[in-house]
Design a protein around this motif. Sequence first.
Motif, PDB file in Angstrom:
ATOM      1  N   SER A  81      19.602  10.038 -21.005  1.00  7.90           N
ATOM      2  CA  SER A  81      20.541   9.761 -22.089  1.00  7.90           C
ATOM      3  C   SER A  81      21.186  11.037 -22.618  1.00  7.90           C
ATOM      4  O   SER A  81      22.198  10.993 -23.288  1.00  7.90           O
ATOM      5  CB  SER A  81      19.828   9.013 -23.224  1.00  7.90           C
ATOM      6  N   LYS A  82      20.594  12.184 -22.305  1.00  2.88           N
ATOM      7  CA  LYS A  82      21.131  13.471 -22.754  1.00  2.88           C
ATOM      8  C   LYS A  82      22.087  14.088 -21.725  1.00  2.88           C
ATOM      9  O   LYS A  82      22.552  15.201 -21.891  1.00  2.88           O
ATOM     10  CB  LYS A  82      19.992  14.432 -23.069  1.00  2.88           C
ATOM     11  N   GLY A  83      22.371  13.364 -20.618  1.00  2.00           N
ATOM     12  CA  GLY A  83      23.348  13.819 -19.648  1.00  2.00           C
ATOM     13  C   GLY A  83      22.804  14.585 -18.453  1.00  2.00           C
ATOM     14  O   GLY A  83      23.574  15.122 -17.664  1.00  2.00           O
ATOM     15  N   PHE A  84      21.505  14.631 -18.276  1.00  2.00           N
ATOM     16  CA  PHE A  84      20.899  15.331 -17.141  1.00  2.00           C
ATOM     17  C   PHE A  84      20.502  14.320 -16.067  1.00  2.00           C
ATOM     18  O   PHE A  84      20.503  13.117 -16.305  1.00  2.00           O
ATOM     19  CB  PHE A  84      19.680  16.138 -17.612  1.00  2.00           C
ATOM     20  N   ASP A  85      20.117  14.827 -14.890  1.00  2.00           N
ATOM     21  CA  ASP A  85      19.761  13.895 -13.817  1.00  2.00           C
ATOM     22  C   ASP A  85      18.370  14.135 -13.234  1.00  2.00           C
ATOM     23  O   ASP A  85      18.061  13.678 -12.140  1.00  2.00           O
ATOM     24  CB  ASP A  85      20.812  13.902 -12.709  1.00  2.00           C
ATOM     25  N   GLY A  86      17.523  14.826 -13.977  1.00  2.00           N
ATOM     26  CA  GLY A  86      16.147  15.023 -13.540  1.00  2.00           C
ATOM     27  C   GLY A  86      15.256  15.424 -14.693  1.00  2.00           C
ATOM     28  O   GLY A  86      15.727  15.991 -15.691  1.00  2.00           O
ATOM     29  N   HIS A  87      13.972  15.113 -14.569  1.00  2.00           N
ATOM     30  CA  HIS A  87      12.984  15.433 -15.608  1.00  2.00           C
ATOM     31  C   HIS A  87      11.667  15.867 -14.988  1.00  2.00           C
ATOM     32  O   HIS A  87      11.290  15.368 -13.938  1.00  2.00           O
ATOM     33  CB  HIS A  87      12.653  14.199 -16.464  1.00  2.00           C
ATOM     34  N   HIS A  88      10.986  16.744 -15.681  1.00  2.00           N
ATOM     35  CA  HIS A  88       9.581  17.013 -15.390  1.00  2.00           C
ATOM     36  C   HIS A  88       8.805  15.964 -16.182  1.00  2.00           C
ATOM     37  O   HIS A  88       8.878  15.920 -17.401  1.00  2.00           O
ATOM     38  CB  HIS A  88       9.206  18.423 -15.839  1.00  2.00           C
ATOM     39  N   TRP A  89       8.088  15.103 -15.476  1.00  2.00           N
ATOM     40  CA  TRP A  89       7.325  14.021 -16.089  1.00  2.00           C
ATOM     41  C   TRP A  89       5.829  14.301 -16.017  1.00  2.00           C
ATOM     42  O   TRP A  89       5.329  14.791 -15.009  1.00  2.00           O
ATOM     43  CB  TRP A  89       7.552  12.712 -15.328  1.00  2.00           C
ATOM     44  N   GLN A  90       5.136  13.920 -17.056  1.00  2.00           N
ATOM     45  CA  GLN A  90       3.695  13.703 -16.998  1.00  2.00           C
ATOM     46  C   GLN A  90       3.474  12.277 -17.467  1.00  2.00           C
ATOM     47  O   GLN A  90       3.981  11.875 -18.522  1.00  2.00           O
ATOM     48  CB  GLN A  90       2.921  14.690 -17.876  1.00  2.00           C
ATOM     49  N   ILE A  91       2.743  11.530 -16.661  1.00  2.00           N
ATOM     50  CA  ILE A  91       2.458  10.138 -16.977  1.00  2.00           C
ATOM     51  C   ILE A  91       0.959  10.006 -17.176  1.00  2.00           C
ATOM     52  O   ILE A  91       0.165  10.469 -16.353  1.00  2.00           O
ATOM     53  CB  ILE A  91       2.962   9.210 -15.860  1.00  2.00           C
ATOM     54  N   PHE A  92       0.608   9.396 -18.287  1.00  2.00           N
ATOM     55  CA  PHE A  92      -0.796   9.261 -18.681  1.00  2.00           C
ATOM     56  C   PHE A  92      -1.234   7.808 -18.681  1.00  2.00           C
ATOM     57  O   PHE A  92      -0.467   6.925 -19.064  1.00  2.00           O
ATOM     58  CB  PHE A  92      -1.001   9.799 -20.110  1.00  2.00           C
TER      59      PHE A  92
END
Length: 144
Positions: A81-92
């Motif tokens: 939603s901030k206009g980027f196309d990738g994220h570093h995710w941590q899923i718990f």
Amino acid sequence: MKLCPFDSVGLVVTKTSGEVLVLERKKFPLGLALPAGHLDFIGDTKESFEVAARRELYEETGLRAKTLKLLVDKIFHNLCSKGFDGHHWQIFEVVEWEGEPRVMEPDKHARVWWATPKSITDWIRQGKATDPAWLKFIFPLIGG
């Protein structure tokens, strides 16, 4: 890939019956989702993934995480939603929690409920889960 500076967390909350806590999002990305969000900055300091996970779980569902277990630490290609196309995710995985789930952000979520993996799969087949990152990387963690 233009990586978002706001890393992301996701949470998998599963009852002993196998039902998974899901949200119906009203804003981008629309559709079915698990509790999730970006890490916040406090001044120049970014909060930790675990702090963000606990905060997001409460902000979105009213549940308080007692015990978390890291499932995934990975960079995913997904629109933001901030206009980027990738994220570093941590899923718990939320191993233990307190409270009963409820919609805490009615402007963002239509509802929150316990869903079976089959009903999640049905939603996906009907096109009601639209975020490709959730479909490709995250729902498979819960058998979706």
